[in-house]
Design a protein around this motif. Structure first.
Motif, PDB file in Angstrom:
ATOM      1  N   ALA A   1      48.304  46.006  40.152  1.00  0.00           N
ATOM      2  CA  ALA A   1      49.250  45.366  40.562  1.00  0.00           C
ATOM      3  C   ALA A   1      48.094  44.335  41.780  1.00  0.00           C
ATOM      4  CB  ALA A   1      50.946  44.798  40.830  1.00  0.00           C
ATOM      5  N   THR A   2      48.156  45.219  42.512  1.00  0.00           N
ATOM      6  CA  THR A   2      47.167  44.245  43.417  1.00  0.00           C
ATOM      7  C   THR A   2      45.632  44.328  42.425  1.00  0.00           C
ATOM      8  OG1 THR A   2      48.053  45.757  45.254  1.00  0.00           O
ATOM      9  CG2 THR A   2      45.950  45.106  45.971  1.00  0.00           C
ATOM     10  N   ARG A   3      44.947  44.962  42.190  1.00  0.00           N
ATOM     11  CA  ARG A   3      43.044  44.106  41.785  1.00  0.00           C
ATOM     12  C   ARG A   3      43.960  42.559  40.631  1.00  0.00           C
ATOM     13  NH1 ARG A   3      40.870  44.861  36.579  1.00  0.00           N
ATOM     14  NH2 ARG A   3      38.548  44.572  36.209  1.00  0.00           N
ATOM     15  N   ALA A   4      45.355  42.425  39.634  1.00  0.00           N
ATOM     16  CA  ALA A   4      45.621  41.471  39.758  1.00  0.00           C
ATOM     17  C   ALA A   4      45.688  40.406  40.233  1.00  0.00           C
ATOM     18  CB  ALA A   4      46.564  41.646  38.281  1.00  0.00           C
ATOM     19  N   HIS A   5      45.876  40.765  41.404  1.00  0.00           N
ATOM     20  CA  HIS A   5      46.646  39.334  42.535  1.00  0.00           C
ATOM     21  C   HIS A   5      45.687  39.289  43.358  1.00  0.00           C
ATOM     22  CE1 HIS A   5      48.137  37.553  46.130  1.00  0.00           C
ATOM     23  NE2 HIS A   5      47.296  38.306  46.518  1.00  0.00           N
ATOM     24  N   LEU A   6      44.155  40.118  42.989  1.00  0.00           N
ATOM     25  CA  LEU A   6      42.834  39.378  44.213  1.00  0.00           C
ATOM     26  C   LEU A   6      41.568  38.675  42.431  1.00  0.00           C
ATOM     27  CD1 LEU A   6      42.198  42.522  46.244  1.00  0.00           C
ATOM     28  CD2 LEU A   6      43.235  41.009  46.563  1.00  0.00           C
ATOM     29  N   LEU A   7      41.899  39.870  41.754  1.00  0.00           N
ATOM     30  CA  LEU A   7      41.822  38.448  40.215  1.00  0.00           C
ATOM     31  C   LEU A   7      41.754  37.148  40.506  1.00  0.00           C
ATOM     32  CD1 LEU A   7      41.250  41.684  37.579  1.00  0.00           C
ATOM     33  CD2 LEU A   7      39.515  39.872  39.275  1.00  0.00           C
ATOM     34  N   GLU A   8      43.470  37.014  40.456  1.00  0.00           N
ATOM     35  CA  GLU A   8      44.243  36.290  40.404  1.00  0.00           C
ATOM     36  C   GLU A   8      43.794  34.680  41.530  1.00  0.00           C
ATOM     37  OE1 GLU A   8      48.723  33.492  40.212  1.00  0.00           O
ATOM     38  OE2 GLU A   8      48.492  36.021  40.623  1.00  0.00           O
ATOM     39  N   LEU A   9      44.169  35.607  42.744  1.00  0.00           N
ATOM     40  CA  LEU A   9      42.840  34.317  43.961  1.00  0.00           C
ATOM     41  C   LEU A   9      41.312  34.015  43.738  1.00  0.00           C
ATOM     42  CD1 LEU A   9      44.553  37.020  47.135  1.00  0.00           C
ATOM     43  CD2 LEU A   9      45.178  35.008  46.328  1.00  0.00           C
ATOM     44  N   LEU A  10      40.793  35.102  42.605  1.00  0.00           N
ATOM     45  CA  LEU A  10      39.392  34.597  42.473  1.00  0.00           C
ATOM     46  C   LEU A  10      39.739  33.585  42.009  1.00  0.00           C
ATOM     47  CD1 LEU A  10      37.049  35.657  43.705  1.00  0.00           C
ATOM     48  CD2 LEU A  10      37.019  37.800  41.749  1.00  0.00           C
ATOM     49  N   GLY A  11      39.833  33.590  40.637  1.00  0.00           N
ATOM     50  CA  GLY A  11      40.153  32.852  40.294  1.00  0.00           C
ATOM     51  C   GLY A  11      40.181  33.296  38.294  1.00  0.00           C
ATOM     52  N   ASP A  12      39.682  33.734  38.359  1.00  0.00           N
ATOM     53  CA  ASP A  12      40.410  35.386  36.839  1.00  0.00           C
ATOM     54  C   ASP A  12      41.220  34.717  36.255  1.00  0.00           C
ATOM     55  OD1 ASP A  12      38.970  36.602  34.533  1.00  0.00           O
ATOM     56  OD2 ASP A  12      37.336  37.533  35.708  1.00  0.00           O
ATOM     57  N   ALA A  13      41.737  34.594  35.388  1.00  0.00           N
ATOM     58  CA  ALA A  13      43.341  33.770  35.130  1.00  0.00           C
ATOM     59  C   ALA A  13      43.233  34.965  33.444  1.00  0.00           C
ATOM     60  CB  ALA A  13      43.165  32.844  34.987  1.00  0.00           C
TER      61      ALA A  13
END
Length: 412
Positions: free
Chosen positions: A369-381
């Protein structure tokens, strides 16, 4: 005549004191605890109609002693001991003794907490026994809080009492290194109890407020018993500062609301003020431990007017200090978020990559979940959605699973 809530509060306050008196007088933790529970049930039935006795503790001690004697009478092998005890101690003497015991001797709550957190018990058993013996909760109440059948919880508590009995656990306050170790065990049990109440590990609801409320009450008790212990003060501050956000943690439908999206006007300002004052008094006193540092981090979050106004550099420094105090991958997981907020998502993701090799966290849904959140912040939807779905499959809490699934759905 006291109201039901006032009586319940009084019973919970008296329960550990009376149990300590019974164990100190008679020994046999399990038999004394059973006798006290019967006395508490009798009080809950009688006091609302007959009124609260002038000395509630003496009443409970007297009734519990008679229950204990009844248990001895039922045991033929102990008949002589029971007869001697019954004849040697008239009821009037029992009442006087309970009323006149000095507070320092009567309040054996700390020793009782040590006993309930015996090292031979598993963490779930320590929690259950503490809530039963020191918290005064019934088996049914504990079972409901943990979402397990009452029979299952009764077996767990019975096994815990047998374990304590077999280990020869007595009511004694350890000193020196043993006392420090005992306090650490008690704090850990209270911390686990609070966490289970704040975010249930399973089931259909996100929180179990009865558990977190009871954990706070017992931690207040522990803080009164050892006011000089800065880590206990830090733990209490952490609970207060965290529980202050509970009103905003769920939507009207009971769905999880992340910290960044919470309506901060719903946070409990009274709890925040108390927690900030407590940790502010505690931090300058000496060696800083992990509970104090976690409380300081919570205070920074609670002091921010919005998610954007959060002082992430300060939080990052505190997490770096916290990571030096103990080897815990969850701390590194949280530090990765702080790193991402200060230095960018890529830096946070790089830190997470190392955690994937840690067996303690490698398969936990919160890493994904944390990895997903950081990927979302990165813009990698695309990759973020995939990670959210993977985290949802591993989540054991239905509200967390629904939240993660919804985050994935929003990203497409």
């Amino acid at each position: 005549m006291g109201g039901t809530r006032e009586i319940e509060a009084l019973l919970r306050e008296c329960a550990p004191q009376v149990l300590g008196m019974l164990v100190r007088r008679h020994g046999g933790f399990d038999a004394c605890e059973d006798a006290l529970q019967e006395a508490l049930i009798a009080a809950a039935r009688q006091w609302p109609q007959d009124g609260v006795p002038d000395n509630a503790r003496a009443w409970l001690f007297t009734v519990a002693t008679h229950k204990y004697i009844d248990q001895l009478r039922a045991d033929a092998a102990r008949r002589r001991r029971e007869d001697a005890l019954a004849s040697a101690t008239p009821e009037a003497e029992l009442v006087a003794r309970a009323a006149d015991v000095p507070a320092t001797e009567a309040d054996d709550s700390l020793a009782l907490l040590f006993l309930c957190c015996h090292p031979d018990l598993s963490p779930p058993s320590r929690i259950a026994l503490t809530l039963r013996a020191v918290g005064g909760l019934t088996t049914a109440q504990i079972a409901a809080a943990f979402l397990v059948p009452e029979a299952t919880m009764a077996q767990r508590i019975s096994r815990a009492k047998r374990t304590v009995k077999a280990a020869g656990g007595g009511l004694a306050r350890p000193e020196g290194a043993a006392r420090a170790a005992g306090l650490a065990e008690v704090r850990h049990v209270l911390y686990l109890t609070f966490n289970e109440g704040y975010t249930a590990s399973g089931g259909d609801v996100l929180t179990a407020p009865a558990l977190s409320t009871e954990a706070i009450r017992l931690t207040r008790l522990l803080h009164r018993l050892v006011p000089e212990d800065t880590e206990t003060a830090g733990l209490l501050a952490l609970m207060l500062l965290t529980d202050a956000r509970r009103p905003a943690r769920t939507s009207p439908l009971g769905e999880l609301v992340p910290l960044a999206e919470q309506d901060r006007s719903r946070w409990d300002g009274r709890l925040i003020g108390e927690g900030v004052e407590l940790i502010g008094r505690t931090l300058p006193k000496g060696q800083v431990g992990p509970y104090q540092l976690q409380a300081a981090i919570a205070a920074v979050h609670d002091g921010a007017g919005s998610a954007e106004a959060t002082d992430w550099p300060q939080i990052l420094v505190l997490y770096e200090l916290l990571e030096r105090t103990e080897d815990n991958p969850v701390i590194t997981l949280n530090r990765a978020v702080a790193v991402a907020m200060v230095h960018g998502p890529e830096a946070g993701l790089e830190l997470l990559a190392g955690l994937a090799e840690d067996r303690r966290l490698a398969h936990h849904h919160r890493l994904l979940a944390t990895r997903a959140h950081l990927l979302e912040l990165l813009g990698d939807a695309e990759r973020a959605a995939e990670a959210y779905r993977a985290a949802a499959r591993r989540a054991t809490s239905a509200p967390e699973r629904r939240h993660l699934t919804e985050r994935a759905r929003r990203l497409g």
